[in-house]
Design a protein around this motif. Structure first.
Motif: not given
Length: 186
Positions: A86, A97, A123
């Motif tokens: 995340s 991340y 992503p």
């Protein structure tokens, strides 16, 4: 032409002229007020040009969540399970991340989410087990190493450390463990 007589020293107009001590006091008060206002207005301008100081012992910054709150290890691990990737706000404000590894621990490195091709935010695609850039299709493995172009380089790394339950991100300046080469972002 009418002449006005000069004020006498025993009264008359002498009381209307302030003494030198009072005039100096008023000048000092005016100068102090103007200086205070000028310095108050210049402080934010000067402060803007001074870079922020590092918060962690390794020269890093505190990781921030999407709301700008500092990330704590216990809070992060309570809401993110093993294998989770995340985003947090990392070095230079870049999205980074945080990796949750086995044993309820945050990984010792973070992966910068900025694509090395054109700067898109990349992503994590859990179905493909890769980072896949939505702009031009660059792909990176789970560690951020480029596996398919057009991106020329792997994603940048950052050190992750936990001190007093606070999560810090620091610059990664040593060799890139994924490629064995010097870190291109350092």
């Amino acid at each position: 032409m009418t002449q006005i007589p000069a004020a006498s020293s025993n009264g008359g107009g002498a009381a209307d002229v302030p003494g030198m001590g009072r005039r100096q006091f008023m000048n000092l008060l005016t100068f102090g007020s103007v200086t205070g206002v000028a310095l108050g207005a210049l402080y934010p301008v000067v402060n803007y040009f001074i870079p922020p100081k590092a918060a962690g012992s390794g020269g890093g910054v505190t990781a921030k969540d999407e709301l700008g709150n500092s990330v704590t290890a216990t809070g992060w691990l309570a809401t993110h399970k093993e294998g989770d990737r995340s985003l947090v706000q990392g070095l230079k404000g870049d999205p980074t991340y945080l990796l949750v590894e086995g044993g309820e621990a945050i990984g010792d490195y973070g992966i910068n989410a900025i694509c090395t091709h054109l700067g898109c935010v990349v992503p994590w695609n859990s179905g493909a087990n890769r980072f896949i850039c939505p702009c031009h299709g660059s792909q990176y493995d789970a560690t951020g190493k480029v596996v398919r172009g057009p991106a020329p380089l792997s994603l940048a790394l950052a050190h992750v450390s936990v001190e007093n339950d606070n999560v810090f991100l620091g610059p990664w300046t040593e060799t890139d463990f994924r490629t064995g080469e010097k870190a291109w972002w350092a």
